[in-house]
Write a protein that holds these residues in place. Structure first.
Motif, short mmCIF file in Angstrom:
data_model
loop_
_atom_site.label_atom_id
_atom_site.label_comp_id
_atom_site.label_asym_id
_atom_site.label_seq_id
_atom_site.Cartn_x
_atom_site.Cartn_y
_atom_site.Cartn_z
N PRO A 98 0.82 -1.22 0.00
CA PRO A 98 0.00 0.00 0.00
C PRO A 98 0.85 1.27 0.00
CG PRO A 98 -0.01 -1.03 2.17
CD PRO A 98 0.71 -1.97 1.25
N GLY A 99 0.40 2.25 -0.75
CA GLY A 99 1.08 3.54 -0.80
C GLY A 99 2.39 3.54 -1.57
N THR A 100 2.73 2.41 -2.17
CA THR A 100 3.97 2.30 -2.94
C THR A 100 3.66 2.52 -4.42
OG1 THR A 100 4.79 0.68 -1.36
CG2 THR A 100 5.92 0.78 -3.45
N PRO A 101 4.42 3.37 -5.11
CA PRO A 101 4.19 3.52 -6.56
C PRO A 101 4.36 2.18 -7.27
CG PRO A 101 5.80 5.14 -5.76
CD PRO A 101 5.54 4.18 -4.63
N VAL A 102 3.48 1.89 -8.21
CA VAL A 102 3.52 0.63 -8.95
C VAL A 102 3.84 0.90 -10.42
CG1 VAL A 102 2.19 -1.39 -9.71
CG2 VAL A 102 1.86 -0.48 -7.40
N PHE A 103 4.86 0.20 -10.90
CA PHE A 103 5.22 0.22 -12.31
C PHE A 103 4.83 -1.13 -12.90
CE2 PHE A 103 7.91 3.38 -10.44
CZ PHE A 103 8.00 4.38 -11.40
N LEU A 104 4.12 -1.13 -14.00
CA LEU A 104 3.69 -2.36 -14.65
C LEU A 104 4.65 -2.66 -15.79
CD1 LEU A 104 1.45 -4.47 -14.47
CD2 LEU A 104 0.04 -3.01 -15.92
N PHE A 105 5.35 -3.80 -15.69
CA PHE A 105 6.34 -4.21 -16.67
C PHE A 105 5.79 -5.38 -17.49
CE2 PHE A 105 9.58 -7.43 -17.71
CZ PHE A 105 10.41 -6.69 -18.55
N GLY A 106 5.80 -5.26 -18.81
CA GLY A 106 5.33 -6.35 -19.67
C GLY A 106 6.32 -6.65 -20.77
N HIS A 107 6.60 -7.94 -20.96
CA HIS A 107 7.49 -8.38 -22.03
C HIS A 107 6.71 -9.14 -23.09
CE1 HIS A 107 10.91 -9.98 -24.17
NE2 HIS A 107 10.47 -11.21 -23.97
N SER A 108 6.96 -8.82 -24.36
CA SER A 108 6.37 -9.52 -25.50
C SER A 108 4.84 -9.43 -25.43
CB SER A 108 6.87 -10.96 -25.55
OG SER A 108 6.49 -11.59 -26.74
N SER A 109 4.14 -10.55 -25.42
CA SER A 109 2.67 -10.47 -25.34
C SER A 109 2.24 -9.87 -24.01
CB SER A 109 2.03 -11.84 -25.56
OG SER A 109 2.44 -12.75 -24.58
N GLY A 110 3.09 -10.01 -22.98
CA GLY A 110 2.82 -9.33 -21.70
C GLY A 110 2.83 -7.82 -21.88
N GLY A 111 3.69 -7.31 -22.77
CA GLY A 111 3.70 -5.89 -23.07
C GLY A 111 2.42 -5.45 -23.74
N THR A 112 1.89 -6.30 -24.61
CA THR A 112 0.62 -5.99 -25.27
C THR A 112 -0.51 -5.97 -24.24
OG1 THR A 112 1.44 -7.05 -27.28
CG2 THR A 112 -0.95 -6.71 -27.12
N ILE A 113 -0.48 -6.91 -23.30
CA ILE A 113 -1.48 -6.94 -22.23
C ILE A 113 -1.38 -5.68 -21.37
CG2 ILE A 113 -2.10 -8.14 -20.07
CD1 ILE A 113 -1.28 -10.78 -21.56
#
Length: 183
Positions: A98-113
């Motif tokens: 909680p309260g922590t900045p979240v970065f969403l990392f996606g590779h390949s099809s994960g990047g598309t998601i």
């Protein structure tokens, strides 16, 4: 370092494998990993020590039908299943950190998601990190694309081997970009 593994309840009750790593002390940010096709969150453990040493927490989800998550391998009936799973995943990450900045990392099809989810759901994120995301139409024969569309309606569970050596492709691409410290 604290490593945690658990079952996350995803969209429509699907059981998904979730794991997280927490550094000593309060994390400065969390990186939520979304893996590519025919992969799982365990493929990204080589990043863990580097990020933990820098004070980041990490979280990983095995998408439905991948790794230790339930479901038919590589099959999604409706893209809303993935969107719903991502909603559940990010809720869990924000609950755990909680309260922590979240970065969403996606590779390949994960990047598309990650792109799809970020644009359609507008989650509260500090940022998005993409690696090899599919952001343009495939360079494929119009005939093959038409056949694929017809087959997806007539036989939605049909799958083919792509014959890629993911260990080789992944290690050459990612490890060439990201420095890995070995002890």
């Amino acid at each position: 370092m604290q490593h945690k593994e658990e079952t996350l309840v995803g969209f429509e009750g699907r059981e998904l494998f979730y794991q997280s790593w927490k550094p000593e002390g309060a994390p400065k940010a969390t990186i939520a990993i979304v893996h590519g096709g025919a992969e799982h969150s365990g493929h990204y453990t080589f990043l863990v020590n580097d990020f933990l040493e820098r004070g980041f927490a990490l979280a990983g989800l095995d998408l439905r039908g991948h790794g230790r998550s339930k479901g038919r391998r590589g099959h999604v009936m409706d893209w809303n299943e993935i969107r719903g799973d991502m909603d559940c995943y990010l809720s869990r990450v924000q609950e755990e950190f909680p309260g922590t900045p979240v970065f969403l990392f996606g590779h390949s099809s994960g990047g598309t998601i990650v792109l799809d989810h970020s644009l359609r759901r507008s989650p509260a994120l500090a940022g998005v990190i993409l690696s090899g995301a599919g952001i343009r139409a495939p360079n494929a024969s119009p005939i093959l694309l038409t056949i694929a569309k017809v087959l997806s309606v007539l036989w939605p569970t049909l799958s083919f081997s792509n014959r890629l050596d993911f260990a080789c492709v992944f290690s050459k691409f990612i490890r060439g970009v990201w420095p890995v410290h070995r002890e």
